[in-house]
Design an enzyme around this catalytic site. Sequence first.
Site, PDB file in Angstrom:
ATOM      1  N   LYS A   1       0.548  -1.548  -0.105  1.00 34.16           N
ATOM      2  CA  LYS A   1       0.330   0.190   0.137  1.00 34.16           C
ATOM      3  C   LYS A   1       0.743   0.824   0.002  1.00 34.16           C
ATOM      4  O   LYS A   1       1.506   1.486   1.084  1.00 34.16           O
ATOM      5  CB  LYS A   1      -0.713  -0.225   1.064  1.00 34.16           C
ATOM      6  CG  LYS A   1      -1.793   0.735   0.406  1.00 34.16           C
ATOM      7  CD  LYS A   1      -2.663   1.523   1.814  1.00 34.16           C
ATOM      8  CE  LYS A   1      -1.589   2.855   3.091  1.00 34.16           C
ATOM      9  NZ  LYS A   1      -1.821   4.261   2.335  1.00 34.16           N
TER      10      LYS A   1
ATOM     11  N   GLU B   1       9.983   0.549  10.307  1.00 32.02           N
ATOM     12  CA  GLU B   1      10.791   1.837  10.513  1.00 32.02           C
ATOM     13  C   GLU B   1      10.775   2.862  10.490  1.00 32.02           C
ATOM     14  O   GLU B   1       9.371   2.897  10.090  1.00 32.02           O
ATOM     15  CB  GLU B   1      11.387   1.941   9.065  1.00 32.02           C
ATOM     16  CG  GLU B   1      12.816   2.047   8.979  1.00 32.02           C
ATOM     17  CD  GLU B   1      13.158   3.573   8.931  1.00 32.02           C
ATOM     18  OE1 GLU B   1      12.807   4.265   9.378  1.00 32.02           O
ATOM     19  OE2 GLU B   1      13.351   3.256   7.702  1.00 32.02           O
TER      20      GLU B   1
ATOM     21  N   CYS C   1      13.521   9.980   7.746  1.00 32.46           N
ATOM     22  CA  CYS C   1      13.860   9.363   8.984  1.00 32.46           C
ATOM     23  C   CYS C   1      14.985   9.843   9.719  1.00 32.46           C
ATOM     24  O   CYS C   1      14.992   9.835  11.063  1.00 32.46           O
ATOM     25  CB  CYS C   1      12.729   8.141   9.200  1.00 32.46           C
ATOM     26  SG  CYS C   1      13.885   6.997   8.053  1.00 32.46           S
TER      27      CYS C   1
ATOM     28  N   GLU D   1      10.053  15.133  16.465  1.00 33.13           N
ATOM     29  CA  GLU D   1      10.684  14.830  14.530  1.00 33.13           C
ATOM     30  C   GLU D   1       9.704  15.982  13.852  1.00 33.13           C
ATOM     31  O   GLU D   1       8.545  15.891  13.350  1.00 33.13           O
ATOM     32  CB  GLU D   1       9.772  13.228  14.171  1.00 33.13           C
ATOM     33  CG  GLU D   1      10.320  13.596  12.688  1.00 33.13           C
ATOM     34  CD  GLU D   1      10.414  11.939  12.076  1.00 33.13           C
ATOM     35  OE1 GLU D   1       8.921  11.402  12.598  1.00 33.13           O
ATOM     36  OE2 GLU D   1      11.268  11.519  11.682  1.00 33.13           O
TER      37      GLU D   1
HETATM   38  P1  NAP Z   1       1.389   7.993   8.412  1.00 34.28           P
HETATM   39  O1  NAP Z   1       0.450   8.510   8.471  1.00 34.28           O
HETATM   40  O2  NAP Z   1       2.693   7.075   9.473  1.00 34.28           O
HETATM   41  O3  NAP Z   1       2.150   7.075   7.064  1.00 34.28           O
HETATM   42  C1  NAP Z   1       2.549   6.222   6.127  1.00 34.28           C
HETATM   43  C2  NAP Z   1       1.727   5.396   6.107  1.00 34.28           C
HETATM   44  O4  NAP Z   1       1.081   4.734   6.443  1.00 34.28           O
HETATM   45  C3  NAP Z   1       0.959   5.809   4.771  1.00 34.28           C
HETATM   46  O5  NAP Z   1       1.374   4.865   3.869  1.00 34.28           O
HETATM   47  C4  NAP Z   1      -0.016   5.918   5.678  1.00 34.28           C
HETATM   48  O6  NAP Z   1      -1.628   5.748   4.330  1.00 34.28           O
HETATM   49  C5  NAP Z   1      -0.155   4.740   6.269  1.00 34.28           C
HETATM   50  N1  NAP Z   1      -0.982   4.707   7.470  1.00 34.28           N
HETATM   51  C6  NAP Z   1      -1.902   5.927   7.682  1.00 34.28           C
HETATM   52  N2  NAP Z   1      -2.879   5.608   8.993  1.00 34.28           N
HETATM   53  C7  NAP Z   1      -2.239   4.208   9.567  1.00 34.28           C
HETATM   54  C8  NAP Z   1      -3.312   3.401   9.548  1.00 34.28           C
HETATM   55  N3  NAP Z   1      -3.582   3.399  10.700  1.00 34.28           N
HETATM   56  N4  NAP Z   1      -3.090   2.095   9.239  1.00 34.28           N
HETATM   57  C9  NAP Z   1      -2.272   1.353   8.579  1.00 34.28           C
HETATM   58  N5  NAP Z   1      -1.740   2.527   7.485  1.00 34.28           N
HETATM   59  C10 NAP Z   1      -1.534   3.533   8.013  1.00 34.28           C
HETATM   60  O7  NAP Z   1       2.878   9.253   8.120  1.00 34.28           O
HETATM   61  P2  NAP Z   1       2.605  11.070   7.776  1.00 34.28           P
HETATM   62  O8  NAP Z   1       0.699  10.846   7.893  1.00 34.28           O
HETATM   63  O9  NAP Z   1       2.428  10.241   6.488  1.00 34.28           O
HETATM   64  O10 NAP Z   1       3.402  12.042   8.195  1.00 34.28           O
HETATM   65  C11 NAP Z   1       3.399  11.965   9.551  1.00 34.28           C
HETATM   66  C12 NAP Z   1       4.423  11.833  10.300  1.00 34.28           C
HETATM   67  O11 NAP Z   1       5.538  10.540  10.590  1.00 34.28           O
HETATM   68  C13 NAP Z   1       6.012  13.218   9.654  1.00 34.28           C
HETATM   69  O12 NAP Z   1       5.612  14.145   9.866  1.00 34.28           O
HETATM   70  C14 NAP Z   1       7.475  11.948   9.732  1.00 34.28           C
HETATM   71  O13 NAP Z   1       7.129  12.567  11.435  1.00 34.28           O
HETATM   72  C15 NAP Z   1       6.800  10.654   9.762  1.00 34.28           C
HETATM   73  N6  NAP Z   1       7.108   9.511   8.626  1.00 34.28           N
HETATM   74  C16 NAP Z   1       8.749   8.873   8.942  1.00 34.28           C
HETATM   75  C17 NAP Z   1       8.439   8.418   8.145  1.00 34.28           C
HETATM   76  C18 NAP Z   1       9.501   7.643   7.471  1.00 34.28           C
HETATM   77  O14 NAP Z   1      10.862   7.141   7.105  1.00 34.28           O
HETATM   78  N7  NAP Z   1      10.228   6.706   8.933  1.00 34.28           N
HETATM   79  C19 NAP Z   1       7.806   8.942   6.371  1.00 34.28           C
HETATM   80  C20 NAP Z   1       7.038   9.173   6.707  1.00 34.28           C
HETATM   81  C21 NAP Z   1       6.866   9.657   7.946  1.00 34.28           C
HETATM   82  P3  NAP Z   1      -1.577   6.844   3.981  1.00 34.28           P
HETATM   83  O15 NAP Z   1      -0.968   8.446   3.771  1.00 34.28           O
HETATM   84  O16 NAP Z   1      -1.576   7.020   2.385  1.00 34.28           O
HETATM   85  O17 NAP Z   1      -3.191   7.552   4.675  1.00 34.28           O
END
Ligand code: NAP
Length: 493
Positions: A186, A262, A296, A393
Amino acid sequence: MAATIDYTTSKGYKVKLQTGLFINNEFVNGSETIETINPSTGKVIAQVQAANKEDVDAAVKAASDAFHGPWRQMSSSKRAALMFKLADLIDRENEALSQVETLDNGKGITFSRNFDVKQIAITLRYFAGYADKIHGKVIDTDGALSYTRHEPIGVCGAIIPWNFPLMMLGWKLGPALATGNTVVVKTSEMTPLSALKVCELVVEAGFPPGVINIITGYGAIAGDALARHQKVAKIAFTGSTAVGRHIMKAASESNLKKVTLELGGKSPNIIFDDADLDQAVRWAHKGIFFNHGQCCCAGSRIYVQESIKDEFLKKFKEYTSQTKLGNPHDDDTFQGPQVSQTQFDRIMGYIEEGKKQGATCYMGGNRWGDEGYFIEPTVFTDVKEDMTIVKEEIFGPVVTVSTFKDVDDVLKMALDTDYGLAAAVFTKDTARAIDVSNRLQAGTVWVNCYNELDYNTPFGGFRQSGIGRENGEYALDNYIQVKTVKINVSRKP
Ligand code: NAP
Ligand code: MG
């Protein structure tokens, strides 16, 4: 069949975009659609099909049928050949994939070409090399011959973020396919387009239908359905720590699927006064501003030894001011827009919070331009270790610079976090580099460099930055299950 769209970028590059859910080697319609946005303009690029629970069921069924059918029957060398072929096709399509990645995510086109697209190809090749070298051990047990088999787990789910859509795809596909699993990925709702473009190449490479399924969908709907699915044997997640917790919960409430995570970080970058300062400045810049701070492992807390603080800041500002912020489709752009309005608002909120709590905004701190989600590279000084901008973060082009007296002083600050993804040390003193590296709590410690990621070295988090390791030989362990076979030779009951 879902729609394909002929799209022309702001620089006149023409590309065909896929908008379907990729299930069983076909692009099909989902139950609803998602708008994907160009972060440089804030305008809609395309409507993309989004998966609901039933669509996830269909993708998992396709992956399960392929796992029990053609993929299990295929020799490991043929499996490797398909992965090599896909890597070659990705290289062939470097320009189209780069254009799509830059369009949808906003990263500079030169980075898409030279980093992201190359990384997915090289990662697939690295793991393809392992496909026919996965084997167990013979163990001497009295009166019996015992051996282990390293078997695939089954259908592996992967939930990937928007910051490196193609590279993350490679990190998940590589070890899963090499070890004989099938996958349902996904992608992030923010950046679905580049992975869908790769799906065209999956068909061309000749993968049997159902081995690789890639779906777009909302996290709370499609992501959740995948994490809870009874027939998904393992889930690999990259994203926020908050959602990581949710994934573990979903696994425990369903079938106890294996989980690797991760997650985020707040990584310290420590610069001692004997370091090569010009080099340290460049690496520290890459450490925080690469990919617009959306890493990250970003070096978002810089610690500079007291005596070199002023010189460091002067050089850091000078160097940062020279790098180009602007249209990511320009070859010389270093920094493009943040990925979305949500991330833009979040980062600007942290900048305001930093000012309110009394930190000095040494450079940047503002929106750039009048459309899209651009933010100036931002440096805070005069920070206190309990300020929100030092603790949380930010995931944007924002860094704090603190000073320290000696090793014990800096380690106390560096270790004062729940995260543990990465850290860095800059010094010419090898003994000190080793000592500090050993004492840091982080999955990766860089010495005299930063943000140097390799497909063949393990990457993952200590503490709340994650569970398991991706990349390198270590990643294979997450995708196999070990079976012991014992053959009686001379034992009597
Ligand atoms: P996120 O919500 O953790 O999204 C990462 C993935 O998880 C996306 O594919 C997202 O889908 C999915 N997801 C979200 N809610 C979920 C749920 N309840 N069950 C299963 N999958 C779910 O991250 P974000 O909202 O895009 O970003 C928020 C913060 O996360 C950032 O500001 C950063 O701090 C952190 N982040 C960290 C990394 C990393 O590489 N470690 C990468 C991205 C973000 P959708 O986005 O399609 O809803
Ligand atoms: Mg999200």
